[in-house]
Design a protein around this motif. Structure first.
Motif, PDB file in Angstrom:
ATOM      1  N   LEU A 273     -14.076   3.861 -82.601  1.00  0.00           N
ATOM      2  CA  LEU A 273     -15.034   4.911 -82.214  1.00  0.00           C
ATOM      3  C   LEU A 273     -16.117   4.551 -82.703  1.00  0.00           C
ATOM      4  CD1 LEU A 273     -12.594   7.646 -82.484  1.00  0.00           C
ATOM      5  CD2 LEU A 273     -14.148   7.135 -80.601  1.00  0.00           C
ATOM      6  N   VAL A 274     -16.374   3.846 -84.407  1.00  0.00           N
ATOM      7  CA  VAL A 274     -17.510   4.061 -85.153  1.00  0.00           C
ATOM      8  C   VAL A 274     -18.244   3.027 -84.028  1.00  0.00           C
ATOM      9  CG1 VAL A 274     -18.294   2.599 -86.996  1.00  0.00           C
ATOM     10  CG2 VAL A 274     -16.499   4.297 -86.729  1.00  0.00           C
ATOM     11  N   THR A 275     -17.654   1.719 -83.683  1.00  0.00           N
ATOM     12  CA  THR A 275     -18.752   0.380 -82.910  1.00  0.00           C
ATOM     13  C   THR A 275     -18.938   0.833 -82.067  1.00  0.00           C
ATOM     14  OG1 THR A 275     -16.660  -0.077 -82.400  1.00  0.00           O
ATOM     15  CG2 THR A 275     -17.396  -0.990 -84.419  1.00  0.00           C
ATOM     16  N   MET A 276     -18.276   2.349 -81.832  1.00  0.00           N
ATOM     17  CA  MET A 276     -18.713   2.908 -79.665  1.00  0.00           C
ATOM     18  C   MET A 276     -19.791   3.392 -80.233  1.00  0.00           C
ATOM     19  SD  MET A 276     -16.884   5.189 -77.538  1.00  0.00           S
ATOM     20  CE  MET A 276     -18.153   5.999 -76.537  1.00  0.00           C
TER      21      MET A 276
ATOM     22  N   ALA B  31     -16.093   3.628 -69.352  1.00  0.00           N
ATOM     23  CA  ALA B  31     -15.613   2.852 -70.377  1.00  0.00           C
ATOM     24  C   ALA B  31     -16.532   2.032 -71.001  1.00  0.00           C
ATOM     25  CB  ALA B  31     -14.460   1.831 -69.954  1.00  0.00           C
ATOM     26  N   VAL B  32     -16.685   1.702 -72.190  1.00  0.00           N
ATOM     27  CA  VAL B  32     -17.991   1.023 -72.445  1.00  0.00           C
ATOM     28  C   VAL B  32     -17.926  -0.715 -71.799  1.00  0.00           C
ATOM     29  CG1 VAL B  32     -18.886  -0.469 -75.112  1.00  0.00           C
ATOM     30  CG2 VAL B  32     -17.087   1.753 -74.809  1.00  0.00           C
ATOM     31  N   ASN B  33     -16.753  -1.035 -71.355  1.00  0.00           N
ATOM     32  CA  ASN B  33     -16.610  -2.520 -71.335  1.00  0.00           C
ATOM     33  C   ASN B  33     -17.445  -1.541 -69.380  1.00  0.00           C
ATOM     34  OD1 ASN B  33     -15.212  -3.549 -72.488  1.00  0.00           O
ATOM     35  ND2 ASN B  33     -13.880  -3.512 -71.440  1.00  0.00           N
ATOM     36  N   THR B  34     -17.662  -0.974 -69.303  1.00  0.00           N
ATOM     37  CA  THR B  34     -18.625  -1.067 -67.684  1.00  0.00           C
ATOM     38  C   THR B  34     -19.758  -1.550 -68.416  1.00  0.00           C
ATOM     39  OG1 THR B  34     -17.316   1.329 -67.377  1.00  0.00           O
ATOM     40  CG2 THR B  34     -19.849   0.570 -65.968  1.00  0.00           C
ATOM     41  N   TYR B  35     -20.271  -1.337 -69.646  1.00  0.00           N
ATOM     42  CA  TYR B  35     -21.877  -1.627 -69.895  1.00  0.00           C
ATOM     43  C   TYR B  35     -21.844  -3.547 -69.951  1.00  0.00           C
ATOM     44  CZ  TYR B  35     -25.633  -2.679 -73.628  1.00  0.00           C
ATOM     45  OH  TYR B  35     -26.642  -3.209 -74.194  1.00  0.00           O
ATOM     46  N   VAL B  36     -20.901  -3.990 -71.036  1.00  0.00           N
ATOM     47  CA  VAL B  36     -20.125  -4.789 -71.247  1.00  0.00           C
ATOM     48  C   VAL B  36     -20.212  -6.145 -69.693  1.00  0.00           C
ATOM     49  CG1 VAL B  36     -18.589  -7.126 -72.062  1.00  0.00           C
ATOM     50  CG2 VAL B  36     -19.375  -4.503 -73.311  1.00  0.00           C
ATOM     51  N   PHE B  37     -19.487  -5.757 -68.393  1.00  0.00           N
ATOM     52  CA  PHE B  37     -19.750  -6.271 -67.684  1.00  0.00           C
ATOM     53  C   PHE B  37     -21.076  -6.257 -67.072  1.00  0.00           C
ATOM     54  CE2 PHE B  37     -14.882  -6.336 -67.256  1.00  0.00           C
ATOM     55  CZ  PHE B  37     -14.989  -7.174 -67.041  1.00  0.00           C
ATOM     56  N   ALA B  38     -21.840  -4.860 -66.649  1.00  0.00           N
ATOM     57  CA  ALA B  38     -23.335  -5.344 -66.552  1.00  0.00           C
ATOM     58  C   ALA B  38     -24.080  -6.543 -66.701  1.00  0.00           C
ATOM     59  CB  ALA B  38     -23.755  -4.103 -66.471  1.00  0.00           C
ATOM     60  N   LYS B  39     -23.607  -5.788 -68.261  1.00  0.00           N
ATOM     61  CA  LYS B  39     -24.654  -7.252 -69.070  1.00  0.00           C
ATOM     62  C   LYS B  39     -24.325  -8.693 -67.860  1.00  0.00           C
ATOM     63  CE  LYS B  39     -26.796  -7.318 -73.275  1.00  0.00           C
ATOM     64  NZ  LYS B  39     -27.258  -7.280 -74.686  1.00  0.00           N
ATOM     65  N   ARG B  40     -23.104  -9.263 -68.701  1.00  0.00           N
ATOM     66  CA  ARG B  40     -23.194 -10.484 -67.855  1.00  0.00           C
ATOM     67  C   ARG B  40     -22.815 -10.970 -66.224  1.00  0.00           C
ATOM     68  NH1 ARG B  40     -15.640 -11.531 -67.178  1.00  0.00           N
ATOM     69  NH2 ARG B  40     -16.093 -13.624 -66.502  1.00  0.00           N
ATOM     70  N   TYR B  41     -23.494  -9.848 -65.822  1.00  0.00           N
ATOM     71  CA  TYR B  41     -22.966 -10.034 -64.604  1.00  0.00           C
ATOM     72  C   TYR B  41     -24.755  -9.790 -64.136  1.00  0.00           C
ATOM     73  CZ  TYR B  41     -18.547 -11.441 -62.940  1.00  0.00           C
ATOM     74  OH  TYR B  41     -17.699 -12.395 -62.875  1.00  0.00           O
ATOM     75  N   ARG B  42     -25.503  -9.747 -65.322  1.00  0.00           N
ATOM     76  CA  ARG B  42     -27.516  -9.673 -65.156  1.00  0.00           C
ATOM     77  C   ARG B  42     -27.395  -8.610 -64.441  1.00  0.00           C
ATOM     78  NH1 ARG B  42     -26.333 -15.258 -65.597  1.00  0.00           N
ATOM     79  NH2 ARG B  42     -27.233 -15.826 -67.418  1.00  0.00           N
ATOM     80  N   GLN B  43     -27.299  -7.287 -64.160  1.00  0.00           N
ATOM     81  CA  GLN B  43     -26.896  -5.972 -63.226  1.00  0.00           C
ATOM     82  C   GLN B  43     -27.569  -5.300 -64.529  1.00  0.00           C
ATOM     83  OE1 GLN B  43     -26.947  -6.566 -59.878  1.00  0.00           O
ATOM     84  NE2 GLN B  43     -25.680  -8.164 -60.995  1.00  0.00           N
ATOM     85  N   ASP B  44     -28.152  -4.065 -64.066  1.00  0.00           N
ATOM     86  CA  ASP B  44     -28.447  -2.623 -64.606  1.00  0.00           C
ATOM     87  C   ASP B  44     -28.056  -2.267 -65.893  1.00  0.00           C
ATOM     88  OD1 ASP B  44     -30.186  -0.841 -65.559  1.00  0.00           O
ATOM     89  OD2 ASP B  44     -31.305  -0.322 -63.761  1.00  0.00           O
TER      90      ASP B  44
ATOM     91  N   TYR C   9     -26.497   4.530 -69.498  1.00  0.00           N
ATOM     92  CA  TYR C   9     -26.252   5.815 -69.843  1.00  0.00           C
ATOM     93  C   TYR C   9     -24.942   6.733 -68.893  1.00  0.00           C
ATOM     94  CZ  TYR C   9     -31.332   4.848 -69.728  1.00  0.00           C
ATOM     95  OH  TYR C   9     -32.416   4.487 -69.545  1.00  0.00           O
ATOM     96  N   TYR C  10     -24.215   6.014 -67.969  1.00  0.00           N
ATOM     97  CA  TYR C  10     -23.316   6.210 -67.681  1.00  0.00           C
ATOM     98  C   TYR C  10     -21.824   6.980 -69.343  1.00  0.00           C
ATOM     99  CZ  TYR C  10     -24.364   4.771 -62.977  1.00  0.00           C
ATOM    100  OH  TYR C  10     -24.652   4.086 -62.019  1.00  0.00           O
ATOM    101  N   VAL C  11     -22.026   5.930 -69.961  1.00  0.00           N
ATOM    102  CA  VAL C  11     -20.794   5.801 -71.005  1.00  0.00           C
ATOM    103  C   VAL C  11     -20.677   6.864 -71.562  1.00  0.00           C
ATOM    104  CG1 VAL C  11     -20.545   4.656 -73.021  1.00  0.00           C
ATOM    105  CG2 VAL C  11     -20.292   3.202 -71.231  1.00  0.00           C
TER     106      VAL C  11
END
Length: 305
Positions: A206-209, A266-279, A285-287
């Motif tokens: 939670l703190v890292t989130m 999920a925070v992983n939504t942001y992680v995957f978007a960054k990994r695949y060079r998407q927005d 914002y969703y998170v």
């Protein structure tokens, strides 16, 4: 089930821990490299240990029945179908459609829901959460990776995707936990140490989130944000509740499923978007939006049980 006062206090505590993470970043008390390393520790070690130990010396009873597993698989497949086609028909931009589909389907179940289920049902809630987390990891990871690789033109085989899913630390923790449950092996003095490691996973996560959240919303994206929030926090859990009644689920089965399907993006939504060079900003914002709104939607949904 625990009284609502205890539940309210638990949810408030979750948001306080998120706010602590935000303050750590705001006042530059901890640097980003440290938090990145801590995040890897949490998801590669601490949460797998927590899931593993949730199976140790605990009896399932009738709550993890074959009927419940059938229900969960039906709901995961239905929600994948729903989010994929809804995002596809409401977006001309394929990349935004993939972002929205992931924002709607992937939930922050582990970070946000383990503490709540622990308050509501004790160790039994954690056992069910651990088992369901394994199922969700299979569906979510396969779904997400398949869509992103299709989007960017990569061509990994289904066999490779399956192997990658089963190699994730959370799945390994699940398999080891099932092994401990089936064999009834006594791990002696290791039990206390391992349970202590698992117990700190939620707090640190939670703190890292909170450290990683950006609370500045771009209002140009408000339509997409609202769409994802409504589907993620209301449509998915309500359909899960409705079909759960058809299956004749028990109270604990319905509540665990409701919290699973209604958890914030999920925070992983942001992680995957960054990994695949998407927005990745839009994914962030969703998170943020679903996490804030979760405080209200969870309490509303629990009262519908």
């Amino acid at each position: 089930m625990a009284n609502y006062t205890q539940l309210y206090l638990t949810i408030i505590n979750l948001f306080c821990l998120i706010f602590v993470g935000f303050l750590l970043r705001k006042f530059k008390i901890v640097d980003e490299n440290t938090m990145t390393g801590l995040n890897k520790l949490i998801f590669n070690v601490l949460f797998p240990v927590k899931i593993m130990m949730s199976f140790y010396n605990v009896e399932f009873g009738n709550d993890l029945s074959l009927k419940y597993f059938v229900y969960l698989n039906v709901m995961f497949l239905f929600h994948i179908f729903l989010t994929f086609y809804f995002s596809k028909i409401t977006n001309e931009d394929k990349s935004v459609a993939v972002l929205e589909a992931n924002g709607m389907s992937r939930g922050n179940f582990i970070i946000m829901s383990f503490p709540i289920l622990s308050v509501l049902f004790g160790d039994k809630g954690i056992v069910m959460a651990g088992a369901i987390t394994g199922i969700s990891q299979f569906f979510y990871n396969f779904y997400t990776v398949s869509m992103y690789e299709s989007l960017v033109g990569e061509n990994n085989s289904n066999k490779t995707l399956l192997i990658n899913v089963f190699k994730t630390p959370l799945m390994i923790g699940l398999f080891v936990g099932i092994f401990l449950y089936v064999t009834k092996i006594n791990i002696f003095f290791l039990e206390t140490s391992l349970k202590s490691l698992g117990d700190i996973a939620g707090t640190l996560a939670l703190v890292t989130m909170g450290y990683g959240l950006n609370f500045r919303i771009d209002f140009k994206e408000i339509k997409s944000i609202l769409k994802v929030s409504v589907v993620k926090l209301l449509v998915l859990p309500l359909t899960g509740l409705f079909i759960g009644k058809i299956f004749g689920l028990s109270e604990i089965q319905k509540v665990v499923a409701l919290i699973l399907f209604g958890a914030p993006t999920a925070v992983n939504t942001y992680v995957f978007a960054k990994r695949y060079r998407q927005d990745d900003s839009l994914a962030g914002y969703y998170v943020v939006s679903t996490t804030i709104l979760y405080l209200f939607t969870l309490l509303l949904l629990i009262k519908l049980i």
